[in-house]
Motif scaffolding. Structure first.
Motif, PDB file in Angstrom:
ATOM      1  N   ARG A 299      -0.302  -1.457   0.479  1.00 30.56           N
ATOM      2  CA  ARG A 299      -1.058  -0.500   1.277  1.00 30.56           C
ATOM      3  C   ARG A 299      -2.370  -0.124   0.605  1.00 30.56           C
ATOM      4  O   ARG A 299      -2.415   0.100  -0.594  1.00 30.56           O
ATOM      5  CB  ARG A 299      -0.234   0.768   1.446  1.00 30.56           C
ATOM      6  CG  ARG A 299       1.029   0.564   2.259  1.00 30.56           C
ATOM      7  CD  ARG A 299       1.069   1.590   3.384  1.00 30.56           C
ATOM      8  NE  ARG A 299       2.371   1.562   4.073  1.00 30.56           N
ATOM      9  CZ  ARG A 299       2.535   0.960   5.253  1.00 30.56           C
ATOM     10  NH1 ARG A 299       1.533   0.333   5.851  1.00 30.56           N
ATOM     11  NH2 ARG A 299       3.732   0.998   5.828  1.00 30.56           N
ATOM     12  N   TYR A 300      -3.426  -0.034   1.391  1.00 26.41           N
ATOM     13  CA  TYR A 300      -4.750   0.451   0.977  1.00 26.41           C
ATOM     14  C   TYR A 300      -5.506  -0.512   0.046  1.00 26.41           C
ATOM     15  O   TYR A 300      -6.579  -0.176  -0.440  1.00 26.41           O
ATOM     16  CB  TYR A 300      -4.659   1.826   0.289  1.00 26.41           C
ATOM     17  CG  TYR A 300      -3.992   2.895   1.138  1.00 26.41           C
ATOM     18  CD1 TYR A 300      -4.629   3.387   2.283  1.00 26.41           C
ATOM     19  CD2 TYR A 300      -2.738   3.409   0.802  1.00 26.41           C
ATOM     20  CE1 TYR A 300      -4.029   4.366   3.069  1.00 26.41           C
ATOM     21  CE2 TYR A 300      -2.135   4.380   1.570  1.00 26.41           C
ATOM     22  CZ  TYR A 300      -2.773   4.856   2.704  1.00 26.41           C
ATOM     23  OH  TYR A 300      -2.180   5.824   3.475  1.00 26.41           O
ATOM     24  N   LEU A 301      -4.941  -1.683  -0.216  1.00 22.67           N
ATOM     25  CA  LEU A 301      -5.602  -2.604  -1.151  1.00 22.67           C
ATOM     26  C   LEU A 301      -6.984  -3.010  -0.655  1.00 22.67           C
ATOM     27  O   LEU A 301      -7.904  -3.241  -1.452  1.00 22.67           O
ATOM     28  CB  LEU A 301      -4.716  -3.845  -1.361  1.00 22.67           C
ATOM     29  CG  LEU A 301      -5.215  -4.841  -2.396  1.00 22.67           C
ATOM     30  CD1 LEU A 301      -5.420  -4.177  -3.751  1.00 22.67           C
ATOM     31  CD2 LEU A 301      -4.218  -5.992  -2.540  1.00 22.67           C
ATOM     32  N   GLU A 302      -7.149  -3.062   0.674  1.00 16.88           N
ATOM     33  CA  GLU A 302      -8.431  -3.522   1.228  1.00 16.88           C
ATOM     34  C   GLU A 302      -9.606  -2.630   0.816  1.00 16.88           C
ATOM     35  O   GLU A 302     -10.744  -3.080   0.780  1.00 16.88           O
ATOM     36  CB  GLU A 302      -8.344  -3.615   2.758  1.00 16.88           C
ATOM     37  CG  GLU A 302      -8.124  -2.296   3.489  1.00 16.88           C
ATOM     38  CD  GLU A 302      -6.645  -1.914   3.630  1.00 16.88           C
ATOM     39  OE1 GLU A 302      -5.825  -2.401   2.824  1.00 16.88           O
ATOM     40  OE2 GLU A 302      -6.325  -1.110   4.524  1.00 16.88           O
ATOM     41  N   TYR A 303      -9.320  -1.375   0.453  1.00 19.19           N
ATOM     42  CA  TYR A 303     -10.412  -0.485   0.036  1.00 19.19           C
ATOM     43  C   TYR A 303     -10.899  -0.808  -1.382  1.00 19.19           C
ATOM     44  O   TYR A 303     -11.947  -0.344  -1.807  1.00 19.19           O
ATOM     45  CB  TYR A 303      -9.959   0.979   0.080  1.00 19.19           C
ATOM     46  CG  TYR A 303      -9.623   1.435   1.481  1.00 19.19           C
ATOM     47  CD1 TYR A 303     -10.641   1.656   2.407  1.00 19.19           C
ATOM     48  CD2 TYR A 303      -8.300   1.637   1.885  1.00 19.19           C
ATOM     49  CE1 TYR A 303     -10.356   2.071   3.701  1.00 19.19           C
ATOM     50  CE2 TYR A 303      -7.995   2.047   3.173  1.00 19.19           C
ATOM     51  CZ  TYR A 303      -9.023   2.256   4.075  1.00 19.19           C
ATOM     52  OH  TYR A 303      -8.735   2.666   5.355  1.00 19.19           O
ATOM     53  N   PHE A 304     -10.114  -1.594  -2.114  1.00 23.50           N
ATOM     54  CA  PHE A 304     -10.457  -1.890  -3.503  1.00 23.50           C
ATOM     55  C   PHE A 304     -10.921  -3.330  -3.699  1.00 23.50           C
ATOM     56  O   PHE A 304     -11.714  -3.619  -4.568  1.00 23.50           O
ATOM     57  CB  PHE A 304      -9.263  -1.601  -4.423  1.00 23.50           C
ATOM     58  CG  PHE A 304      -8.868  -0.159  -4.400  1.00 23.50           C
ATOM     59  CD1 PHE A 304      -9.480   0.735  -5.267  1.00 23.50           C
ATOM     60  CD2 PHE A 304      -7.949   0.324  -3.479  1.00 23.50           C
ATOM     61  CE1 PHE A 304      -9.167   2.076  -5.231  1.00 23.50           C
ATOM     62  CE2 PHE A 304      -7.636   1.667  -3.438  1.00 23.50           C
ATOM     63  CZ  PHE A 304      -8.234   2.549  -4.307  1.00 23.50           C
ATOM     64  N   ALA A 305     -10.386  -4.231  -2.881  1.00 21.88           N
ATOM     65  CA  ALA A 305     -10.657  -5.646  -3.115  1.00 21.88           C
ATOM     66  C   ALA A 305     -11.318  -6.337  -1.944  1.00 21.88           C
ATOM     67  O   ALA A 305     -11.856  -7.413  -2.101  1.00 21.88           O
ATOM     68  CB  ALA A 305      -9.358  -6.365  -3.467  1.00 21.88           C
ATOM     69  N   GLY A 306     -11.341  -5.755  -0.807  1.00 19.36           N
ATOM     70  CA  GLY A 306     -11.854  -6.442   0.367  1.00 19.36           C
ATOM     71  C   GLY A 306     -13.363  -6.341   0.472  1.00 19.36           C
ATOM     72  O   GLY A 306     -14.032  -5.669  -0.320  1.00 19.36           O
TER      73      GLY A 306
END
Lengths: 471, 471
Positions: free
Chosen positions: A160-167
């Motif tokens: 969850r929420y990984l897209e805010y850090f790596a995307g």
């Protein structure tokens, strides 16, 4: 890095001028808009009830998918993933030691998402179960992801929420630095410590809550609530100005954060001292087979030292009590006894200074990092000389203790690894002119080093997060 | 670190406020008090005459004290000192390569002593012979010492001026940082890059001269005068302010050094991009036996690649023509052809930006450092695709070339390893939105990173010293 938008792009200040002031507002806000602090414990209990787990010690041969390599004795998973337990030999000019070590080559992300609500920055924190925590559930960063997760982000990650850090659509970076973890137990492990701000809508999933920095700081005063991963990320935040006059200590702490307030040593001198410490350290570090460790033995249930000191390797089964969630089993490192991690602090001309120690740990990628004044498990020294300053820290009365709480180390790898974290004001027995390997620096000087990796070890980072919680 | 002189000690500013301005005065002083620049060549010729040497290629079996290890084929000295030539295997997800590498574990000191004469800082530079330099004698730092020298300082060192860098009476630190050297040829080699200021009398020995920064900057424009060790130390000096309006390029360069002038990317973003580059790099680096190198062959006189690319290992005899000075013999690495190291630069909103490249080199201690836009020996790519931006740099007309000189790499280890160092203004073919692994940063942002090790590689540091010579 974001697009430069052609040559018409306007420039930005190299340092975001607003972030420290906005963090200060968050730190001074004790009532978040989402979860009142007084309901925090209730919320954690609810999350605990939703994911009840039981951690049971098992013999190594009941580990599911884990086995000792027939040649090396190294303990690894059949998939080749997760981590291995191997042997390490550390040679210094005057001593040699051997120990098991965790080899986990992947760089992970420890990331906290921040967002403004009603003009105040809130931090998205997660209630996360880790089998080694004495209370299992603690407050963790928004994301704790390995690189394998990280790489899957474009194929739809389950984190969850990984897209805010790596995307590609990630938010604005407040901090992002590769920091080491426990050099005594991990071989060259590092994680990206990230804080990222977003402005759009963020869905709130179960197990997550938005808290102000002021709320988190209050929780930092409690035992075993804020996990290690959260503490190290919080330590990497830019220093938050304060103009506290609550007492002399807090005034000195406020000035210690202020880059215009001066210090005993210039930053050029501190960096020079550090270069000297690192270049003087002669270390020969060799990964070796686990079966081949002098002074260690293995039984069905543990790998431990013959003299009983330091730590042992054990195995545990993590059982879920609902059918929806799967359990697993894994090895864990279990230290012998409660650790101590303490900064001895002293005011010089109104500015608080910390006595840092240039520590050698076998698993550091670069031999030396700055640690607390005292970092050890006292039990290991019951029949030998104490490490420097341990006696002074243990003897400190409550009038000299400015911060004290018990925190857990990484609960995903370490079983019941708890340490008493202390900020202790120095008495007259602590010299102004410290022994070799120790130096007085300001909190601001340490914070400047924290923008870069491999300067400040994970225990010292927890203590910086503890100090930052005092305003 | 110097004594804190008890609790009565007064605090000092964290950053010395005077050093940049005093360096600026030195940079603006083109006539030193000791040796006029127009007599510099004469002085160098005198020093050359005093220590005439001849460097003669020899077969490996005529090396005095050096031999190939019977099991590994590694080339080492009988004393176990100096360095060894070993094998290295570098595995990345999409390629594997093998090469010889120099393993020299000792951290050395590269130190420049500075002192005021008539109110102007002068730098104590040495005329030093190194067998690999095409002209043998070049201008080096005050001290180039290995740790073995360093440790002998208390027993009376034979290295001149070492006491100012390592002794208890050492001067005031201006810079002191552990920097990497050539990651393509050295295995994790690092040196302390130091600048130290003294105020007392300093004896002036033969082979040494005091020069202002302005004089050194003039010499930086000449081919093969300022050696690599001097260039990397000079790059670590604090940025020197200037308010040049000689031309648009120099105005943009002056603003690029100014921390208040803004940049395309905040420093937090630059650090984040760097963390990303480093954490994404999957490298498996293994030291292996030299006899076991796929694609390399050994004859009596060289170890070289079967396809003739990159470099070879050779042996040389260094003969003194006077009876007073002893000669010696040693292995050397010899690259095939003249290298290119170039920063492509572009002004954005009046502020100069450099296009840095996050480079992987097998010998780096930490996988990735920032290098020039282009760094290669073009000859190696005559029958394959050129590295990015090489064609743009080679095609640049003189109107776009802002700096150009040929400099030698470390003459103590590399034979005739020369590179054309260039600062080239970008034309329209260089995109504002650079490819993965490249980023636009200001000179000041790079200079801030240079206070810390393992961010900026040695070729990029030479280019920073070249840029600093432009005022």
């Amino acid at each position: 890095m974001t697009s430069t938008q052609a040559r018409t792009a306007s420039l930005r200040p190299r340092e975001d001028p607003d972030i420290p002031a906005r963090l200060a507002v968050s730190a001074d806000t004790l009532h978040g808009t989402h979860l009142p602090t007084e309901q925090f414990s209730v919320w954690m209990k609810e999350r605990e009830a939703a994911h009840a787990f039981e951690v049971v010690p098992i013999p190594f041969d009941q580990l599911n998918g884990w086995s000792f390599h027939p040649q090396t004795g190294n303990l690894g998973h059949v998939s080749g993933k997760f981590f291995t337990v191997e042997g390490l030999r550390v040679r210094q000019p005057k001593q040699v030691w051997h120990q098991p070590i965790i080899n986990q080559a992947e760089v992970g992300i420890l990331g906290i998402l921040v967002k403004e609500f009603d003009g105040v920055l809130h931090f998205l924190m997660q209630a996360k179960m880790e089998p080694g925590n004495p209370n299992l559930l603690q407050l963790s960063p928004t994301v704790q992801a390995t690189r394998s997760n990280y790489m899957r982000v474009h194929q739809g990650s389950s984190v969850r929420y990984l897209e805010y850090f790596a995307g590609a659509e990630r938010g604005r970076v407040v901090a992002d630095v590769l920091q080491s973890e426990h050099g005594a137990w991990f071989y060259r492990k590092r994680n990206r410590n990230m804080v990222v701000e977003v402005t759009g809508d963020v869905p709130l999933h179960d197990d997550f809550c938005w808290l102000t920095l002021g709320q988190i700081n209050e929780l930092m005063a409690r035992d075993n609530v804020v996990n290690m991963d959260a503490r190290t990320v919080l330590a990497c935040l830019p220093q938050v100005p304060s103009s506290s006059s609550k007492d002399g200590f807090r005034s000195a702490l406020a000035l210690s954060r202020d880059q215009d307030a001066g210090a005993l040593h210039t930053t050029a001198e501190v960096l020079s001292w550090f270069s000297w410490q690192r270049s003087e350290t002669e270390l020969d570090i060799q990964r070796i087979a686990l079966y081949d460790l002098p002074g260690w033995y293995r039984t069905d249930t543990e790998i431990a030292r013959e003299d009983g000191r330091f730590f042992k390797v054990v195995a545990a089964d993590v059982r879920a009590d609902s059918r929806e969630v799967k359990g697993w089993s894994q090895p864990l490192f279990q230290p012998h006894g409660l650790g101590i991690a303490a900064f001895v602090a002293r005011e010089y001309c109104g500015v608080l200074h910390l006595l840092v120690h240039a520590r050698v740990e076998g698993g550091f990628a670069d031999a030396v990092e700055l640690g607390p004044t005292v970092q050890c498990v006292p039990w290991n020294y019951r029949s030998s000389d104490s490490p420097p300053f341990l006696d002074q820290v243990l003897a400190a009365g409550s009038s000299r203790i400015r911060y004290e709480a018990i925190h857990s180390e990484e609960g995903g790898r370490f079983l019941e690894a708890e340490s008493r974290y202390l900020i202790v004001e120095a008495d007259h027995t602590v010299p102004d002119d410290p022994p070799d390997g120790y130096a007085w620096v300001t909190v601001g000087q340490l914070a400047d080093l924290l923008r870069h990796g491999q300067y400040v070890n994970v225990q010292a980072r927890t203590l910086i997060a503890c100090l930052n919680s005092l305003r």
